[in-house]
Design an enzyme around this catalytic site. Structure first.
Site, PDB file in Angstrom:
ATOM      1  N   LYS A 203       1.017  -1.171   0.029  1.00  0.00           N
ATOM      2  CA  LYS A 203      -0.055   0.091  -0.033  1.00  0.00           C
ATOM      3  C   LYS A 203       0.911   1.263  -0.027  1.00  0.00           C
ATOM      4  O   LYS A 203       1.947   1.274   0.799  1.00  0.00           O
ATOM      5  CB  LYS A 203      -0.793  -0.067   1.167  1.00  0.00           C
ATOM      6  CG  LYS A 203      -1.612   1.433   1.443  1.00  0.00           C
ATOM      7  CD  LYS A 203      -2.783   1.365   2.357  1.00  0.00           C
ATOM      8  CE  LYS A 203      -2.634   1.363   3.756  1.00  0.00           C
ATOM      9  NZ  LYS A 203      -3.438   1.683   4.650  1.00  0.00           N
TER      10      LYS A 203
HETATM   11  C1  R5P Z   1      -3.307   4.814   8.612  1.00  0.00           C
HETATM   12  O1  R5P Z   1      -3.941   5.042   9.595  1.00  0.00           O
HETATM   13  C2  R5P Z   1      -3.845   3.265   7.863  1.00  0.00           C
HETATM   14  O2  R5P Z   1      -2.992   2.627   7.373  1.00  0.00           O
HETATM   15  C3  R5P Z   1      -4.672   3.548   6.958  1.00  0.00           C
HETATM   16  O3  R5P Z   1      -5.346   2.342   6.691  1.00  0.00           O
HETATM   17  C4  R5P Z   1      -4.575   4.133   5.573  1.00  0.00           C
HETATM   18  O4  R5P Z   1      -3.658   5.465   5.563  1.00  0.00           O
HETATM   19  C5  R5P Z   1      -5.613   4.269   4.648  1.00  0.00           C
HETATM   20  O5  R5P Z   1      -6.615   5.007   5.073  1.00  0.00           O
HETATM   21  P1  R5P Z   1      -6.781   6.694   4.390  1.00  0.00           P
HETATM   22  O6  R5P Z   1      -7.468   6.453   3.180  1.00  0.00           O
HETATM   23  O7  R5P Z   1      -7.664   7.500   5.487  1.00  0.00           O
HETATM   24  O8  R5P Z   1      -5.449   7.283   4.046  1.00  0.00           O
END
Ligand code: R5P
Length: 293
Positions: A203
């Site tokens: 990710k």
């Molecule tokens: C961070 O807090 C986490 O890894 C989230 O799952 C990630 O950042 C995705 O969430 P967002 O779309 O809010 O950035």
């Protein structure tokens, strides 16, 4: 009782049909074990090879984030529209119905809060507990260039080793420190290191020249949504990421902080899985939002 008397003669050998040997659709995952592929198929839709992961794990270092104050009330109704849920084990056990039968990607690293140096994470879930929760993957934050870079990489490689033992994929989440450039050069470095060291998928954030990030990473990449944007901008980002080779999104705030989260997640899903244009996605969002009034 064994079927010994009056057995019908076997005959259906389908001699005209060669046994199928199909390649597994996900990039770089063909040589994985059956269990790994099965779990990945519970994250990435086999028909499209893409996923909409609903990310609600923010509380693990941010506390009750806006939109996540009540996961039981505000997030559970969105689950039918997500391919996968990314959450903590605390949220899973206390607020997610066990009848939820899509993939769960378990936040498996943690430690520091937003009040401290956030790269100082450790593994926060034992692989036996991941097995017990029947998760589809374990997620670990990796801070390339961060103060605790080596420790975070080591967290990942330990989870990769344990995951391989039990057939559980590892998602490496590339975290960008405050002082680092969020650009393609950094993302290429971070994603490639994680993939080389065994992450099943990655990710990262969407950046300019993102196609060079996906091209140089041998396993699938999904993008995080990041801070809340206007709906059209978030849909455009998702669409651009898909066009640049992303295998989906892991989106949190741009869904659960939207005025109409149920409409936004359905629009994001159309963009990801059906290549719907961002403009049509916005129209769909507005239609679904108005219908709910
Ligand atoms: C961070 O807090 C986490 O890894 C989230 O799952 C990630 O950042 C995705 O969430 P967002 O779309 O809010 O950035």
């Amino acid at each position: 009782m064994a079927d010994t008397d009056g057995m019908k003669e076997t005959k259906n050998y389908h001699l005209d049909k060669p046994a199928k040997s199909q390649a597994f659709g996900l990039k770089g995952c063909n040589e994985l074990d059956w269990g790994m592929k099965n779990r990945l198929s519970n994250i990435f839709r086999p028909e499209t090879g893409r996923t909409v992961m609903l990310a609600v794990d923010h509380g693990y270092f941010m506390g009750p984030t806006t939109g996540l104050e009540r996961i039981d009330v505000d997030i559970v109704p969105l689950l039918p529209y997500a391919d996968t849920l990314m959450c903590t084990r605390g949220a899973l056990r206390s607020m997610i119905p066990p009848t939820f039968n899509k993939g769960v990607v378990m936040r498996s690293s943690g430690g520091p809060s937003i009040l401290k140096e956030i790269s100082n994470e450790h593994i926060a879930v034992a692989v036996e507990d991941a097995v017990r929760m029947n998760v589809a993957a374990m997620a670990v934050q990796v801070f390339i260039g961060g103060e605790f870079e080596t420790q975070s990489v080591h967290n990942m490689t330990r989870l990769v080793d344990e995951g391989l033992r039990y057939g559980i994929p590892t998602l490496a989440v590339t975290a960008v420190g405050k002082d680092m450039n969020r650009d393609a050069k950094y993302m290429r470095l971070a994603t490639r290191i994680c993939a080389e060291l065994g992450a099943s998928y990655l990710k990262t954030y969407y950046v300019k020249d993102f196609e060079t990030v996906t091209a140089s990473c041998p396993v699938p990449i999904v993008i995080a949504g990041g801070k809340k944007l206007p709906e059209l901008d978030a849909l455009t980002m998702a669409s651009n990421a898909i066009n640049d080779g992303a295998a989906g999104v892991d989106m949190g705030r741009n869904i659960f902080q939207s005025d109409a989260p149920h409409a936004m997640i359905q629009a994001v899903s159309k963009v990801v899985h059906d290549n719907m244009s961002p403009k049509d996605g916005l129209d769909l969002y507005q239609t679904l939002k108005n219908e709910a009034k």
